[in-house]
Motif scaffolding. Structure first.
Motif, PDB file in Angstrom:
ATOM      1  N   PRO A  91       0.799  -1.226   0.000  1.00  0.00           N
ATOM      2  CA  PRO A  91       0.000   0.000   0.000  1.00  0.00           C
ATOM      3  C   PRO A  91       0.830   1.273   0.000  1.00  0.00           C
ATOM      4  CG  PRO A  91      -0.060  -1.050   2.158  1.00  0.00           C
ATOM      5  CD  PRO A  91       0.608  -2.014   1.236  1.00  0.00           C
ATOM      6  N   THR A  92       2.128   1.172   0.353  1.00  0.00           N
ATOM      7  CA  THR A  92       2.979   2.354   0.340  1.00  0.00           C
ATOM      8  C   THR A  92       3.590   2.616  -1.039  1.00  0.00           C
ATOM      9  OG1 THR A  92       4.987   1.153   0.978  1.00  0.00           O
ATOM     10  CG2 THR A  92       3.562   1.946   2.759  1.00  0.00           C
ATOM     11  N   SER A  93       3.427   1.663  -1.968  1.00  0.00           N
ATOM     12  CA  SER A  93       3.971   1.811  -3.315  1.00  0.00           C
ATOM     13  C   SER A  93       3.098   2.745  -4.143  1.00  0.00           C
ATOM     14  CB  SER A  93       4.046   0.444  -4.005  1.00  0.00           C
ATOM     15  OG  SER A  93       4.333   0.600  -5.383  1.00  0.00           O
ATOM     16  N   LEU A  94       3.736   3.555  -4.988  1.00  0.00           N
ATOM     17  CA  LEU A  94       2.972   4.426  -5.887  1.00  0.00           C
ATOM     18  C   LEU A  94       2.214   3.617  -6.921  1.00  0.00           C
ATOM     19  CD1 LEU A  94       5.470   7.368  -6.609  1.00  0.00           C
ATOM     20  CD2 LEU A  94       3.691   7.204  -4.854  1.00  0.00           C
ATOM     21  N   TRP A  95       2.607   2.344  -7.091  1.00  0.00           N
ATOM     22  CA  TRP A  95       1.965   1.506  -8.102  1.00  0.00           C
ATOM     23  C   TRP A  95       0.938   0.548  -7.517  1.00  0.00           C
ATOM     24  CZ3 TRP A  95       7.154  -0.288 -10.697  1.00  0.00           C
ATOM     25  CH2 TRP A  95       7.777   0.826 -11.293  1.00  0.00           C
ATOM     26  N   GLN A 147     -18.067   2.150 -12.891  1.00  0.00           N
ATOM     27  CA  GLN A 147     -18.562   2.885 -14.049  1.00  0.00           C
ATOM     28  C   GLN A 147     -17.640   4.065 -14.360  1.00  0.00           C
ATOM     29  OE1 GLN A 147     -22.348   4.817 -13.294  1.00  0.00           O
ATOM     30  NE2 GLN A 147     -21.283   6.602 -12.500  1.00  0.00           N
ATOM     31  N   THR A 148     -17.770   4.643 -15.546  1.00  0.00           N
ATOM     32  CA  THR A 148     -16.901   5.747 -15.917  1.00  0.00           C
ATOM     33  C   THR A 148     -16.991   6.893 -14.914  1.00  0.00           C
ATOM     34  OG1 THR A 148     -16.395   7.372 -17.642  1.00  0.00           O
ATOM     35  CG2 THR A 148     -18.697   6.736 -17.417  1.00  0.00           C
ATOM     36  N   GLU A 149     -15.830   7.391 -14.517  1.00  0.00           N
ATOM     37  CA  GLU A 149     -15.752   8.526 -13.597  1.00  0.00           C
ATOM     38  C   GLU A 149     -14.725   9.513 -14.146  1.00  0.00           C
ATOM     39  OE1 GLU A 149     -14.986   7.374  -9.571  1.00  0.00           O
ATOM     40  OE2 GLU A 149     -16.952   6.425  -9.317  1.00  0.00           O
ATOM     41  N   PRO A 150     -15.159  10.455 -14.971  1.00  0.00           N
ATOM     42  CA  PRO A 150     -14.209  11.397 -15.577  1.00  0.00           C
ATOM     43  C   PRO A 150     -13.573  12.349 -14.578  1.00  0.00           C
ATOM     44  CG  PRO A 150     -16.472  12.031 -16.074  1.00  0.00           C
ATOM     45  CD  PRO A 150     -16.542  10.677 -15.437  1.00  0.00           C
ATOM     46  N   TRP A 151     -13.951  12.226 -13.319  1.00  0.00           N
ATOM     47  CA  TRP A 151     -13.413  13.090 -12.272  1.00  0.00           C
ATOM     48  C   TRP A 151     -12.369  12.400 -11.384  1.00  0.00           C
ATOM     49  CZ3 TRP A 151     -18.461  11.214 -12.415  1.00  0.00           C
ATOM     50  CH2 TRP A 151     -18.769  10.213 -11.468  1.00  0.00           C
ATOM     51  N   HIS A 152     -12.268  11.074 -11.457  1.00  0.00           N
ATOM     52  CA  HIS A 152     -11.417  10.327 -10.519  1.00  0.00           C
ATOM     53  C   HIS A 152     -10.029  10.121 -11.122  1.00  0.00           C
ATOM     54  CE1 HIS A 152     -10.851   7.198  -7.264  1.00  0.00           C
ATOM     55  NE2 HIS A 152      -9.845   6.913  -8.092  1.00  0.00           N
ATOM     56  N   PHE A 153      -9.028  10.756 -10.490  1.00  0.00           N
ATOM     57  CA  PHE A 153      -7.656  10.655 -10.978  1.00  0.00           C
ATOM     58  C   PHE A 153      -6.761  10.015  -9.913  1.00  0.00           C
ATOM     59  CE2 PHE A 153      -9.500  13.446 -13.967  1.00  0.00           C
ATOM     60  CZ  PHE A 153      -8.767  13.303 -15.141  1.00  0.00           C
ATOM     61  N   ARG A 154      -5.793   9.264 -10.421  1.00  0.00           N
ATOM     62  CA  ARG A 154      -4.903   8.489  -9.547  1.00  0.00           C
ATOM     63  C   ARG A 154      -3.455   8.861  -9.832  1.00  0.00           C
ATOM     64  NH1 ARG A 154      -3.583   3.233  -7.572  1.00  0.00           N
ATOM     65  NH2 ARG A 154      -1.368   3.477  -7.041  1.00  0.00           N
ATOM     66  N   TYR A 155      -2.683   9.075  -8.771  1.00  0.00           N
ATOM     67  CA  TYR A 155      -1.266   9.390  -8.923  1.00  0.00           C
ATOM     68  C   TYR A 155      -0.448   8.094  -8.951  1.00  0.00           C
ATOM     69  CZ  TYR A 155       3.314  11.478  -8.264  1.00  0.00           C
ATOM     70  OH  TYR A 155       4.628  11.856  -8.437  1.00  0.00           O
ATOM     71  N   ILE A 156       0.375   7.914 -10.008  1.00  0.00           N
ATOM     72  CA  ILE A 156       1.260   6.752 -10.114  1.00  0.00           C
ATOM     73  C   ILE A 156       2.705   7.173 -10.365  1.00  0.00           C
ATOM     74  CG2 ILE A 156      -0.534   5.154 -10.869  1.00  0.00           C
ATOM     75  CD1 ILE A 156       0.468   5.497 -13.737  1.00  0.00           C
ATOM     76  N   GLY A 157       2.964   8.482 -10.378  1.00  0.00           N
ATOM     77  CA  GLY A 157       4.311   8.972 -10.654  1.00  0.00           C
ATOM     78  C   GLY A 157       4.479   9.290 -12.127  1.00  0.00           C
ATOM     79  N   THR A 158       5.307  10.288 -12.419  1.00  0.00           N
ATOM     80  CA  THR A 158       5.458  10.743 -13.804  1.00  0.00           C
ATOM     81  C   THR A 158       6.036   9.680 -14.749  1.00  0.00           C
ATOM     82  OG1 THR A 158       5.717  13.022 -13.035  1.00  0.00           O
ATOM     83  CG2 THR A 158       6.444  12.551 -15.273  1.00  0.00           C
TER      84      THR A 158
END
Length: 282
Positions: A94-98, A245-256
């Protein structure tokens, strides 16, 4: 039928032709076919030793074209991201960006609390908390959007196990089980609990609504979020894979680096990107 003299003449001619073929040497500048073939293959760096890069280059493109022209076509498959260590720990920790959290991959432990939550100074409707690296990237992304004339709002970032349980139970009572399971993750199965997810909007009536997808802010995010390490987590048409379902507002950080590779390969979901099974249900 040839007469004896004629047969003798043909046999002599054949012997002369064979002698010419066996004694002929390559002329200056000519290359035997076997050498030419191996030279062409050597011009393209073998896939197993080719240096990996997040950005495609002209030389990489040439090597790919040559390889495609000289090797049999293989069945189409999901492009594999390059330059990443795909260890199970990276995707389960859970501490991993991935870390990948979906209906078949709960957090471990399910009551996990990120150790480095901070409050990013960005426009918001609910005071957001995110892991420090994600918060820093969010501030940078919001500033870039503002320079382009787009105002973004943080609507809902980190949620604790208890908060997610409250939301899930409330939706269960008001919307029913089937609808709730397509809209809201069970406690312990929510990306928000990682501190790496944020629901984003523009302060309009379409916040947290599918109609947000047509707004300028949503289009800016879809085109640029990867530059800052953020990706759209639940795109349209992928519910059978993500379970949401589609959520055009939900964004997830995984690193650049990972977000850039995901953008380059055109892969739309984390399940596909990391080669994990689809997660349509619990």
């Amino acid at each position: 039928m040839l007469r004896p003299a004629g047969r003798a003449f043909c046999a002599a001619a054949l012997l002369l032709m064979l002698a010419g073929c066996t004694s002929q040497q390559p002329g200056p500048g000519s290359v035997p076919s076997s050498t030419a073939s191996s030279g062409a293959a050597g011009g393209a760096t073998p896939a197993s030793t080719a240096p990996t890069s997040l950005a495609p280059s002209a030389s990489a493109g040439s090597a790919t074209s040559l390889q495609a022209a000289t090797t049999p076509a293989k069945p189409a498959s999901t492009p594999k991201p390059s330059g990443f260590d795909f260890s199970a720990r990276s995707l389960d920790d859970p501490t991993s960006l991935w870390v990948v959290v979906d209906k078949r991959r709960p957090l471990r432990p399910r009551t996990y609390v990120p150790p480095d939550l901070v409050t990013p100074q960005v426009p918001h409707t609910n005071v957001p908390q995110l892991r420090k690296v994600a918060a820093t990237a969010l501030v940078t992304m919001f500033a870039a959007a503002k320079r382009d004339g787009v105002t973004l709002y943080s609507l809902s970032a980190y949620r604790s196990y208890a908060t997610q349980k409250s939301i899930f139970d409330r939706n269960l009572a008001s919307l029913g089980r089937a609808t709730t399971l397509n809209l809201t993750a069970k406690p312990g199965y929510s990306e928000h609990q990682t501190g790496l997810a944020d629901d984003l909007g523009d302060g309009s009536s379409c916040d947290l609504q599918v109609c947000f997808e047509s707004h300028r802010a949503a289009k800016w995010l879809a085109a640029n979020s990867w530059r800052y390490g953020w990706v759209l987590r639940y795109p349209l048409g992928y519910t059978r894979i993500t379970g949401i379902q589609t959520e055009p507002w939900h964004f997830r950080y995984i690193g650049t680096p990972a977000a850039t590779e995901m953008h380059r390969t055109g892969v739309k979901t984390l399940e596909q990107f990391f080669g994990l099974p689809a997660s349509p249900d619990y």
